[in-house]
Design a protein around this motif. Structure first.
Motif, short mmCIF file in Angstrom:
data_model
loop_
_atom_site.label_atom_id
_atom_site.label_comp_id
_atom_site.label_asym_id
_atom_site.label_seq_id
_atom_site.Cartn_x
_atom_site.Cartn_y
_atom_site.Cartn_z
N GLU A 1 -8.51 8.60 -3.89
CA GLU A 1 -7.37 7.77 -4.82
C GLU A 1 -6.72 6.64 -3.80
O GLU A 1 -6.24 5.78 -4.11
CB GLU A 1 -6.41 8.62 -5.55
CG GLU A 1 -5.35 7.74 -6.57
CD GLU A 1 -4.65 8.70 -7.39
OE1 GLU A 1 -3.77 8.09 -8.13
OE2 GLU A 1 -4.63 9.90 -7.06
N ALA A 2 -6.42 7.41 -2.45
CA ALA A 2 -5.86 6.54 -1.38
C ALA A 2 -6.73 5.23 -1.04
O ALA A 2 -6.32 4.18 -0.91
CB ALA A 2 -5.33 7.41 -0.37
N ARG A 3 -8.08 5.63 -0.88
CA ARG A 3 -9.03 4.63 -0.37
C ARG A 3 -9.07 3.65 -1.56
O ARG A 3 -9.16 2.51 -1.12
CB ARG A 3 -10.32 5.47 -0.23
CG ARG A 3 -10.32 6.35 0.97
CD ARG A 3 -11.63 6.99 1.24
NE ARG A 3 -12.51 5.88 1.67
CZ ARG A 3 -13.74 5.98 1.58
NH1 ARG A 3 -14.54 7.20 1.11
NH2 ARG A 3 -14.52 4.83 2.01
N ALA A 4 -8.97 4.05 -2.81
CA ALA A 4 -8.80 3.09 -3.90
C ALA A 4 -7.96 1.99 -3.74
O ALA A 4 -7.99 0.94 -4.16
CB ALA A 4 -9.27 3.86 -5.18
N VAL A 5 -6.54 2.53 -3.45
CA VAL A 5 -5.54 1.61 -3.46
C VAL A 5 -5.68 0.69 -2.27
O VAL A 5 -5.33 -0.46 -2.39
CB VAL A 5 -4.32 2.70 -2.95
CG1 VAL A 5 -2.89 1.69 -2.44
CG2 VAL A 5 -3.76 3.33 -4.16
N GLY B 1 2.30 9.77 -5.40
CA GLY B 1 2.68 11.02 -4.72
C GLY B 1 1.61 11.22 -3.55
O GLY B 1 1.56 12.49 -3.20
N LEU B 2 1.02 10.36 -3.07
CA LEU B 2 0.16 10.65 -1.95
C LEU B 2 0.43 10.53 -0.35
O LEU B 2 -0.32 10.57 0.33
CB LEU B 2 -1.26 9.52 -2.00
CG LEU B 2 -2.09 9.66 -3.52
CD1 LEU B 2 -2.82 8.53 -3.83
CD2 LEU B 2 -2.90 10.92 -3.52
N THR B 3 1.88 10.11 -0.55
CA THR B 3 2.31 10.09 0.92
C THR B 3 3.85 10.72 0.73
O THR B 3 4.37 11.05 -0.29
CB THR B 3 2.70 8.69 1.36
OG1 THR B 3 3.26 7.85 0.50
CG2 THR B 3 1.35 7.97 1.52
N ILE C 1 0.79 -1.06 -0.21
CA ILE C 1 -0.01 0.07 0.04
C ILE C 1 0.84 1.55 0.09
O ILE C 1 0.51 2.17 -0.73
CB ILE C 1 -0.85 -0.07 1.23
CG1 ILE C 1 -2.02 -1.18 1.01
CG2 ILE C 1 -1.60 1.21 1.48
CD1 ILE C 1 -2.93 -1.38 2.30
N LEU C 2 1.84 1.16 1.05
CA LEU C 2 2.73 2.48 0.92
C LEU C 2 3.57 2.69 -0.51
O LEU C 2 3.64 3.78 -0.76
CB LEU C 2 3.99 2.22 2.08
CG LEU C 2 3.39 2.35 3.45
CD1 LEU C 2 4.48 2.06 4.50
CD2 LEU C 2 2.45 3.71 3.62
#
Length: 191
Positions: free
Chosen positions: A88-92, A61-63, A53-54
């Motif tokens: 987008e992060a929730r979708a990941v 570019g979300l973290t 996930i990370l």
């Protein structure tokens, strides 16, 4: 339940299997371990763990990318309950959960567990769980559908219950051995 596959999802995957009420150990106590299970061209640890996930969030570019020493903190920030994440992060999270769910369908075909129990920081995240459940119920995917439950226990609480079960609630545990007269009381009287 007597037939359960437990999958603990944190930075890495951990898992255990219980069949007919007995933990399955296998050679080197590794039965039920899913981390190295093939998943596409990689392993399940590479595609469905907190590190996966990370990696995906970093690629988008979300973290804020950081070294491995910060991965635990970064994952806690992502998986924290109630934290508002971008779509987008929730979708990941949902897609990595679905990857686990696809593999679990294959295992459910062979093991036929009553349920798959998800645990761990990521394993309790609503979006991740939704991804696992979506794949678990998808009749278009190969394998057998399975019931998914989420553990409310933290890892520390689980360790306490395991210790109590192994030592206090064990049928061989004899409280009489702790009685003063039998556990050293006679030796004090003779001295």
């Amino acid at each position: 339940m007597r037939d359960v596959l437990l999958v603990n999802v944190g930075l890495r995957l951990g898992s255990a299997l219980m069949l007919d009420g007995v933990p399955v150990r296998g050679a080197a106590n590794e039965a039920g371990q899913l981390a190295g299970f093939p998943s596409g061209d990689a392993t399940l640890d590479d595609t469905a763990s907190g590190l996966a996930i990370l990696r995906q969030l970093d690629d988008r570019g979300l973290t804020g990318g950081a070294g491995p020493a910060d991965d635990g903190r970064r994952l806690r920030d992502v998986a924290e309950p109630g934290r508002g994440l971008p779509a987008e992060a929730r979708a990941v999270l949902a897609e990595t959960g679905a990857e686990l769910g696809r593999v679990l369908r294959l295992l459910a075909t062979v093991l036929k567990p009553q349920a798959v129990l998800l645990a761990g920081q990521v394993g309790r995240h609503l979006d991740y769980v939704a991804g696992v459940r979506r794949a678990a119920a998808d009749p278009a995917l190969p394998g057998r559908a399975f019931d998914t439950q989420v553990s409310a226990l933290t890892t520390a609480q689980s360790a306490v219950w395991l210790a109590l079960d192994r030592h206090l609630f064990n049928e061989r545990f004899d409280l009489g051995r702790l009685a003063t007269g039998r556990a050293g009381g006679d030796a004090r009287a003779a001295a």
